[in-house]
Design a protein around this motif. Structure first.
Motif, PDB file in Angstrom:
ATOM      1  N   LEU A   4     -12.650  11.212 -17.065  1.00 46.53           N
ATOM      2  CA  LEU A   4     -12.665  12.162 -15.990  1.00 46.53           C
ATOM      3  C   LEU A   4     -14.347  12.833 -15.916  1.00 46.53           C
ATOM      4  N   LEU A   5     -14.678  13.115 -14.657  1.00 41.45           N
ATOM      5  CA  LEU A   5     -15.995  13.676 -14.715  1.00 41.45           C
ATOM      6  C   LEU A   5     -15.776  14.728 -13.533  1.00 41.45           C
ATOM      7  N   GLY A   6     -16.184  15.851 -13.752  1.00 40.64           N
ATOM      8  CA  GLY A   6     -16.364  17.053 -12.762  1.00 40.64           C
ATOM      9  C   GLY A   6     -17.415  17.705 -12.790  1.00 40.64           C
ATOM     10  N   MET A   7     -17.733  18.585 -11.751  1.00 39.39           N
ATOM     11  CA  MET A   7     -18.887  19.225 -11.524  1.00 39.39           C
ATOM     12  C   MET A   7     -18.846  20.791 -10.818  1.00 39.39           C
ATOM     13  N   SER A   8     -19.114  21.689 -11.301  1.00 40.36           N
ATOM     14  CA  SER A   8     -19.275  22.969 -10.345  1.00 40.36           C
ATOM     15  C   SER A   8     -20.732  23.783 -10.369  1.00 40.36           C
ATOM     16  N   ALA A   9     -21.187  23.852  -9.475  1.00 40.54           N
ATOM     17  CA  ALA A   9     -22.484  24.322  -9.235  1.00 40.54           C
ATOM     18  C   ALA A   9     -22.773  25.318  -8.355  1.00 40.54           C
ATOM     19  N   ASN A  10     -23.533  26.397  -8.453  1.00 38.11           N
ATOM     20  CA  ASN A  10     -23.857  27.500  -7.649  1.00 38.11           C
ATOM     21  C   ASN A  10     -24.681  27.117  -6.529  1.00 38.11           C
ATOM     22  N   VAL A  11     -25.490  25.952  -6.727  1.00 41.02           N
ATOM     23  CA  VAL A  11     -26.399  25.328  -5.529  1.00 41.02           C
ATOM     24  C   VAL A  11     -26.025  24.014  -5.455  1.00 41.02           C
ATOM     25  N   PRO A  12     -26.001  23.282  -4.252  1.00 41.96           N
ATOM     26  CA  PRO A  12     -25.889  21.869  -4.163  1.00 41.96           C
ATOM     27  C   PRO A  12     -26.624  21.141  -5.164  1.00 41.96           C
ATOM     28  N   ILE A  75     -15.397  15.684  -8.108  1.00 45.35           N
ATOM     29  CA  ILE A  75     -14.437  15.151  -8.881  1.00 45.35           C
ATOM     30  C   ILE A  75     -14.560  13.702  -9.116  1.00 45.35           C
ATOM     31  N   SER A  76     -14.832  13.145 -10.304  1.00 43.80           N
ATOM     32  CA  SER A  76     -15.000  11.786 -10.655  1.00 43.80           C
ATOM     33  C   SER A  76     -14.046  11.247 -11.592  1.00 43.80           C
ATOM     34  N   HIS A  77     -13.810   9.903 -11.605  1.00 42.56           N
ATOM     35  CA  HIS A  77     -12.664   9.176 -12.510  1.00 42.56           C
ATOM     36  C   HIS A  77     -12.941   7.718 -12.688  1.00 42.56           C
ATOM     37  N   ILE A  78     -12.899   7.356 -13.683  1.00 46.63           N
ATOM     38  CA  ILE A  78     -13.034   5.894 -14.040  1.00 46.63           C
ATOM     39  C   ILE A  78     -11.663   5.424 -14.724  1.00 46.63           C
ATOM     40  N   ARG A  79     -11.117   4.330 -14.406  1.00 48.61           N
ATOM     41  CA  ARG A  79      -9.814   4.055 -14.508  1.00 48.61           C
ATOM     42  C   ARG A  79      -9.631   2.772 -15.594  1.00 48.61           C
ATOM     43  N   TYR A 185      -7.486  21.122 -16.783  1.00 50.84           N
ATOM     44  CA  TYR A 185      -6.238  21.249 -17.557  1.00 50.84           C
ATOM     45  C   TYR A 185      -6.427  20.199 -18.784  1.00 50.84           C
ATOM     46  N   CYS A 186      -6.261  20.618 -20.034  1.00 48.49           N
ATOM     47  CA  CYS A 186      -6.448  19.873 -21.132  1.00 48.49           C
ATOM     48  C   CYS A 186      -4.992  19.303 -21.895  1.00 48.49           C
ATOM     49  N   THR A 187      -4.837  18.080 -22.279  1.00 50.47           N
ATOM     50  CA  THR A 187      -3.816  17.949 -23.245  1.00 50.47           C
ATOM     51  C   THR A 187      -4.436  17.588 -24.464  1.00 50.47           C
ATOM     52  N   ASN A 188      -5.469  16.494 -24.516  1.00 54.18           N
ATOM     53  CA  ASN A 188      -6.213  16.280 -25.737  1.00 54.18           C
ATOM     54  C   ASN A 188      -7.764  16.146 -25.652  1.00 54.18           C
ATOM     55  N   ASN A 189      -8.105  15.616 -24.298  1.00 51.87           N
ATOM     56  CA  ASN A 189      -9.653  15.014 -24.310  1.00 51.87           C
ATOM     57  C   ASN A 189     -10.130  15.983 -23.185  1.00 51.87           C
ATOM     58  N   LEU A 190     -10.688  16.887 -23.176  1.00 51.10           N
ATOM     59  CA  LEU A 190     -11.472  17.461 -22.013  1.00 51.10           C
ATOM     60  C   LEU A 190     -12.608  18.363 -22.535  1.00 51.10           C
ATOM     61  N   HIS A 191     -13.789  18.128 -22.430  1.00 47.38           N
ATOM     62  CA  HIS A 191     -14.934  18.966 -22.523  1.00 47.38           C
ATOM     63  C   HIS A 191     -16.100  19.427 -21.470  1.00 47.38           C
ATOM     64  N   TRP A 192     -16.710  20.576 -21.727  1.00 43.02           N
ATOM     65  CA  TRP A 192     -17.385  21.120 -20.588  1.00 43.02           C
ATOM     66  C   TRP A 192     -18.618  21.632 -21.044  1.00 43.02           C
ATOM     67  N   ILE A 226     -17.946  18.760 -16.325  1.00 46.49           N
ATOM     68  CA  ILE A 226     -16.556  18.769 -17.077  1.00 46.49           C
ATOM     69  C   ILE A 226     -16.239  17.220 -17.778  1.00 46.49           C
ATOM     70  N   ALA A 227     -16.268  16.764 -18.629  1.00 45.63           N
ATOM     71  CA  ALA A 227     -16.011  15.354 -18.714  1.00 45.63           C
ATOM     72  C   ALA A 227     -15.156  14.886 -19.991  1.00 45.63           C
ATOM     73  N   THR A 228     -14.395  13.916 -20.011  1.00 52.48           N
ATOM     74  CA  THR A 228     -13.348  13.610 -20.988  1.00 52.48           C
ATOM     75  C   THR A 228     -13.922  13.427 -22.372  1.00 52.48           C
ATOM     76  N   GLN A 229     -15.155  13.022 -22.371  1.00 57.86           N
ATOM     77  CA  GLN A 229     -15.841  13.176 -23.606  1.00 57.86           C
ATOM     78  C   GLN A 229     -17.251  13.323 -23.514  1.00 57.86           C
ATOM     79  N   PRO A 230     -18.050  14.052 -24.128  1.00 54.90           N
ATOM     80  CA  PRO A 230     -19.410  14.549 -23.659  1.00 54.90           C
ATOM     81  C   PRO A 230     -20.216  13.304 -23.484  1.00 54.90           C
ATOM     82  N   LEU A 231     -21.080  13.683 -22.306  1.00 52.24           N
ATOM     83  CA  LEU A 231     -21.964  12.629 -22.048  1.00 52.24           C
ATOM     84  C   LEU A 231     -23.282  12.430 -22.517  1.00 52.24           C
TER      85      LEU A 231
END
Lengths: 270, 270
Positions: A4-12, A75-79, A185-192, A226-231
């Motif tokens: 997973l990869l997500g982003m939240s920002a106060n400016v575009p 919100i992004s995802h690789i499967r 939400y995290c079960t086992n792998n989520l970092h921000w 936010i990412a499953t593993q640090p980038l």
């Protein structure tokens, strides 16, 4: 599994740097070769780029990497497929409308016993555990709040409880956004990580790319990734605990529910 | 106003040729510079590319033009805004889920008195007359058919009647698809052409491009293209009549309702 990869920002803000790291894991530095997708919110609108092909070979991923789309919520995802075949309808993120807002969802993990989750009016189109869980979650929100409540912390509480329920069915790491809030939400792998002034440099783990955020930002920018593993390998990422739920709003952490036993230790990533 | 482009085909077919013509009208050969979008169905899934910028200057439109995505059902739109500002949430096509299918909609025209159309659970996100009409239409289908009927001609009849209602509010040219059927309705400007063996050559009106379909097809291919105005100058396009409703299924015209006074004359386009 998936990433997973997500982003939240106060400016575009564009996510080209982080996405460049993630897409390498879609078949090159990682095994997640069964499709990828990314949703950018712009105002109340959104656009999703997705492909059932590996991101590392995708023309569309190349465009997303090179063409800076600026957004306050991504919100992004690789499967790497487990439940459901490799096809476009099973490719995350998934989007539904509720209360005149578009809600977008991506999931990392695997569930069992999800087939009977009651989704009401939100029907699944594909056959992944993830989309069925998403439809159930939207139905839970819709059932409890036919109209959006004034106090959004009520919604966060319901979502967190629903995530706890889904975690009982297996591994459930989640990103969810309505374009304004990014719920995790995290079960086992989520970092921000939240980046703000004074900005420094950062180097991707998966590709030989270094960025100097000071050149790319203004002093007031606040950007959470936010990412499953640090980038990156030269910044401190927060590792979320099992059962931890966190909400980001324009870059800032505004709501957090940690399980009883604190496990929120930063991962060593230097 | 705007321009519409749709496709229905019996084999996955790319729309690069037609899209190349359409995108020139988004700011170069036509005034439709307020955004564009295109939805490709692939199986039950779909992907939409959209941009509130003019298509003739859009990097994303360039990708869509050059990267052949093959689909059996396509809905596309270029916009010249009248109702609703120029922004992503007002950019067609719009998509909603019903019965575990994604429904995609684009509209050309302008309505008045649309504000009070009852959309039930399908809420509009943007503020165009088009999206509000779409949400109302989906609500009408959902109300009459909580489950999809076995005989889809019942749905077509309801949609055609709804389109008649919308036409009372102004100009209503429409493309609607669930990925399998492409439903069309004409108030004043909608044309279609079905290409099948023996295939010939065709030349775009808006760009100096000629294609030899025989080189691109197999003898069994059946491909229908629907457009506001003919896109080629050396083929015969059917001009739809005011109040005419037509449904295409994998390239074939399968359902048609013409108004009492026949007006279905082919346009001279040679």
């Amino acid at each position: 599994m998936c990433e997973l990869l997500g982003m939240s920002a106060n400016v575009p803000t564009d996510i080209c740097f982080s996405f460049t790291g993630l897409m390498q894991r879609g078949g090159r530095t990682g095994p997640h070769a069964d499709g990828w997708g990314i949703t950018f919110y712009e105002g109340k609108g959104f656009r999703t780029f997705k492909d059932p092909k590996p991101s590392c070979h995708s023309k569309i991923a190349e465009l997303v990497q090179q063409y800076p789309i600026k957004s306050c919520a991504v919100i992004s995802h690789i499967r790497q497929a487990n439940r459901g075949g490799v096809c476009l309808e099973n490719t995350h993120p998934f989007t539904r409308e509720l209360w005149g807002r578009y809600w977008t969802f991506a999931h990392n993990g695997q569930l069992t016993g999800y087939e009977n989750l009651e989704a009401g009016r939100f029907q699944s189109v594909g056959d992944t555990d993830s989309e069925i869980a998403f439809c159930w979650l939207m139905n839970q929100i819709d059932s409890k709040f036919p109209q959006p409540p004034e106090d959004w912390s009520q919604i966060f509480e319901v979502v967190a409880e629903c995530c706890d329920e889904l975690r009982k069915l297996g591994v459930y790491n989640m990103l969810l956004s309505d374009g304004e809030f990014v719920l995790t939400y995290c079960t086992n792998n989520l970092h921000w990580i939240t980046r703000r002034a004074p900005f420094g440099k950062a180097s991707l783990i998966d590709e030989d790319v270094t960025i100097d955020f000071q050149q790319e930002t203004t002093p007031n920018d606040v950007v959470t990734v936010i990412a499953t593993q640090p980038l990156t390998n030269d910044e401190r990422w927060h590792k979320m605990a099992t059962g931890e739920f966190a909400v980001f709003h324009y870059g800032e952490l505004i709501n957090k529910r940690v399980p009883d036993i604190p496990q929120d230790l930063p991962s060593s990533a230097s």
